[in-house]
Design a protein around this motif. Structure first.
Motif, PDB file in Angstrom:
ATOM      1  N   SER A  83      38.917  23.244 -93.466  1.00  0.00           N
ATOM      2  CA  SER A  83      37.889  24.070 -92.941  1.00  0.00           C
ATOM      3  C   SER A  83      37.466  24.183 -93.734  1.00  0.00           C
ATOM      4  O   SER A  83      37.325  23.014 -94.808  1.00  0.00           O
ATOM      5  CB  SER A  83      39.448  25.408 -93.114  1.00  0.00           C
ATOM      6  N   VAL A  84      36.512  25.114 -93.731  1.00  0.00           N
ATOM      7  CA  VAL A  84      34.959  25.253 -94.753  1.00  0.00           C
ATOM      8  C   VAL A  84      35.866  25.245 -96.220  1.00  0.00           C
ATOM      9  O   VAL A  84      35.709  24.493 -97.495  1.00  0.00           O
ATOM     10  CB  VAL A  84      33.782  25.648 -94.569  1.00  0.00           C
ATOM     11  N   CYS A  85      37.062  26.509 -96.783  1.00  0.00           N
ATOM     12  CA  CYS A  85      37.782  25.943 -97.580  1.00  0.00           C
ATOM     13  C   CYS A  85      38.097  24.906 -98.435  1.00  0.00           C
ATOM     14  O   CYS A  85      38.316  24.622 -99.415  1.00  0.00           O
ATOM     15  CB  CYS A  85      38.894  27.664 -97.897  1.00  0.00           C
ATOM     16  N   ARG A 114      26.752  24.777 -96.997  1.00  0.00           N
ATOM     17  CA  ARG A 114      26.195  25.158 -97.540  1.00  0.00           C
ATOM     18  C   ARG A 114      25.135  26.251 -97.706  1.00  0.00           C
ATOM     19  O   ARG A 114      24.904  26.331 -98.631  1.00  0.00           O
ATOM     20  CB  ARG A 114      24.913  24.685 -95.779  1.00  0.00           C
ATOM     21  N   CYS A 115      26.339  26.608 -97.092  1.00  0.00           N
ATOM     22  CA  CYS A 115      26.481  28.541 -97.592  1.00  0.00           C
ATOM     23  C   CYS A 115      26.821  28.420 -98.940  1.00  0.00           C
ATOM     24  O   CYS A 115      25.947  29.897 -99.715  1.00  0.00           O
ATOM     25  CB  CYS A 115      26.521  29.746 -96.525  1.00  0.00           C
ATOM     26  N   ILE A 116      27.725  28.450 -99.514  1.00  0.00           N
ATOM     27  CA  ILE A 116      28.326  28.399-100.642  1.00  0.00           C
ATOM     28  C   ILE A 116      27.722  28.115-100.948  1.00  0.00           C
ATOM     29  O   ILE A 116      27.194  28.857-103.288  1.00  0.00           O
ATOM     30  CB  ILE A 116      29.663  27.535-100.545  1.00  0.00           C
ATOM     31  N   CYS A 164      30.323  32.194 -96.049  1.00  0.00           N
ATOM     32  CA  CYS A 164      30.292  31.262 -94.755  1.00  0.00           C
ATOM     33  C   CYS A 164      29.693  32.593 -93.129  1.00  0.00           C
ATOM     34  O   CYS A 164      30.647  33.172 -93.236  1.00  0.00           O
ATOM     35  CB  CYS A 164      31.788  30.398 -94.740  1.00  0.00           C
ATOM     36  N   ARG A 165      29.626  31.694 -92.751  1.00  0.00           N
ATOM     37  CA  ARG A 165      29.215  33.172 -90.673  1.00  0.00           C
ATOM     38  C   ARG A 165      30.144  32.824 -90.163  1.00  0.00           C
ATOM     39  O   ARG A 165      30.097  32.727 -88.780  1.00  0.00           O
ATOM     40  CB  ARG A 165      28.104  33.412 -91.294  1.00  0.00           C
ATOM     41  N   GLY A 166      30.699  31.734 -90.846  1.00  0.00           N
ATOM     42  CA  GLY A 166      31.638  30.824 -89.160  1.00  0.00           C
ATOM     43  C   GLY A 166      30.638  30.352 -88.534  1.00  0.00           C
ATOM     44  O   GLY A 166      31.697  29.683 -87.060  1.00  0.00           O
ATOM     45  N   CYS A 167      29.375  29.853 -88.954  1.00  0.00           N
ATOM     46  CA  CYS A 167      28.780  28.831 -87.593  1.00  0.00           C
ATOM     47  C   CYS A 167      29.348  27.441 -87.341  1.00  0.00           C
ATOM     48  O   CYS A 167      28.690  26.792 -85.772  1.00  0.00           O
ATOM     49  CB  CYS A 167      27.108  28.212 -88.258  1.00  0.00           C
ATOM     50  N   TYR A 168      30.884  26.721 -88.045  1.00  0.00           N
ATOM     51  CA  TYR A 168      30.839  25.697 -86.941  1.00  0.00           C
ATOM     52  C   TYR A 168      31.757  25.976 -86.448  1.00  0.00           C
ATOM     53  O   TYR A 168      32.511  24.833 -85.452  1.00  0.00           O
ATOM     54  CB  TYR A 168      30.991  24.792 -88.354  1.00  0.00           C
TER      55      TYR A 168
HETATM   56  S1  SF4 Z   1      27.860  29.783 -91.645  1.00  0.00           S
HETATM   57 FE1  SF4 Z   1      27.880  27.235 -91.060  1.00  0.00          FE
HETATM   58  S2  SF4 Z   1      26.227  26.194 -92.839  1.00  0.00           S
HETATM   59 FE2  SF4 Z   1      27.479  28.123 -93.693  1.00  0.00          FE
HETATM   60  S3  SF4 Z   1      28.799  27.717 -95.039  1.00  0.00           S
HETATM   61 FE3  SF4 Z   1      29.764  28.708 -93.118  1.00  0.00          FE
HETATM   62  S4  SF4 Z   1      29.856  26.329 -91.755  1.00  0.00           S
HETATM   63 FE4  SF4 Z   1      28.175  26.154 -93.293  1.00  0.00          FE
END
Ligand code: SF4
Ligand code: SF4
Ligand code: SF4
Length: 310
Positions: free
Chosen positions: A184-186, A248-250, A256-260
């Motif tokens: 996960s992003v975390c 990227r957002c962090i 994070c908006r969840g784009c993956y």
């Molecule tokens: S929104 Fe997308 S680009 Fe931004 S941290 Fe989450 S997964 Fe990464």
């Protein structure tokens, strides 16, 4: 041996194709090994022949087919099916293709509601009608690619990081396993976590008085979720930072908006995020709504129009 590649975009914004071009000099390396036989973002190739002489849509055969975008209308469906017939391996590129992406937010509404709103109630010219002549009919909802054709490789991201696009193409060319992350992003986030939040209510990002100074090292910044900000890192697949791995957002000190899309391919970002909020001590009723937790993954029946009782 040269590998032939066909690329197509369906219900897409072209950001995923730009990610291919964003490989930069590495694209030149790829181009030594592959031949693009069809790529509308770069080359004109008419579906029905250069002079419209054919009656049936046809695409060139290829070893690898890369498809971005979800499937929203009959033309997208026809192109996706022809790509599947013509390509040995199909890559779903980008979250629109893997999970519906932003366009699948429309799945919260029935087609006639969307058309009525666009052409009548919120139009500057409410007398206009939905064009029919030569316009492909809408399907019922916006679908991810694997809802209509079998998919071999999933590369989510809005858009996928160019490092990942390169890594996937390089692996395919080498016959190596794909460098897919199962995190996960975390898992790739350097912020400091104490294990529990200090806020029971969500805070709006724009209203948060201080969440991390621009000059503060990221590992000193408190986890945004623990600060009561809606950060989708726990339920979102890692990879957006490319080889650098830093989300990227962090990196920009933005949640994070969840784009993956979901961390697990068949995960449900809304249900899992509600669970993550609750286990972080946050009252989920302080969320104004939860549909947007599926803003990138509303296909596969996750978002549906509300049932209307008659
Ligand atoms: S929104 Fe997308 S680009 Fe931004 S941290 Fe989450 S997964 Fe990464
Ligand atoms: S995944 Fe994102 S960048 Fe790719 S087509 Fe969809 S909206 Fe555009
Ligand atoms: S919730 Fe957000 S800020 Fe906290 S660790 Fe996960 S990605 Fe980082």
């Amino acid at each position: 041996m040269t590998v032939s590649v066909a690329s197509e975009w369906l219900n897409a914004c072209s950001g995923c194709e730009i990610a291919i071009v964003d490989m930069g000099e590495r694209l030149l390396k790829i181009l030594e090994l592959v031949e693009f036989v069809h790529i509308p973002v770069l080359m004109d190739n008419k579906y029905y022949g250069q002079t419209g002489e054919r009656h049936q849509l046809r695409l060139p055969a290829a070893d690898v087919g890369i498809i971005s975008g979800g499937v929203r209308n009959e033309e997208h469906l026809e192109v996706a099916e022809e790509m599947r017939r013509q390509c040995q391996t199909i890559i779903a590129l980008g979250t629109c293709a893997t999970h519906g992406g932003i366009p699948a937010l429309s799945n919260s509404y029935a087609n006639d509601q969307i058309v009525d709103r666009y052409y009548h109630t919120e139009s500057t010219d409410p007398t206009q009608e939905l064009p029919h002549d030569g316009v492909p009919a809408l399907l019922e909802g916006c679908k991810a690619l694997d809802e209509v054709i079998p998919v071999d490789v999933y590369l989510p991201g809005c858009p996928p990081h160019p490092d990942q696009v390169f890594g996937a193409l390089a692996a395919l060319l080498d016959g190596a396993p794909l460098p897919l992350r199962d995190k996960s992003v975390c898992d790739t986030c350097p912020t400091s976590r104490e294990g529990k939040g200090r806020l029971a209510q969500m805070r709006r990002f724009l209203h948060a008085p201080k969440y991390g100074a621009a000059d503060e090292p990221l590992d000193k910044m408190r986890c945004l979720l623990e600060q009561g900000l809606l950060c989708m890192g726990p339920v979102t697949r890692a990879g957006c930072g490319g080889d650098a791995a830093l989300p990227r957002c962090i990196k920009a000190r933005v949640p994070c908006r969840g784009c993956y899309g979901p961390a697990k391919p068949d995960g449900n970002q809304r249900m899992e995020m509600l669970g993550a909020l609750a286990s972080n001590g946050i009252d989920i009723t302080s969320l104004p709504e939860s549909t947007s937790l599926l803003r990138f993954s509303g296909a596969h029946g996750r978002l549906r129009p509300p049932l209307v009782r008659k």
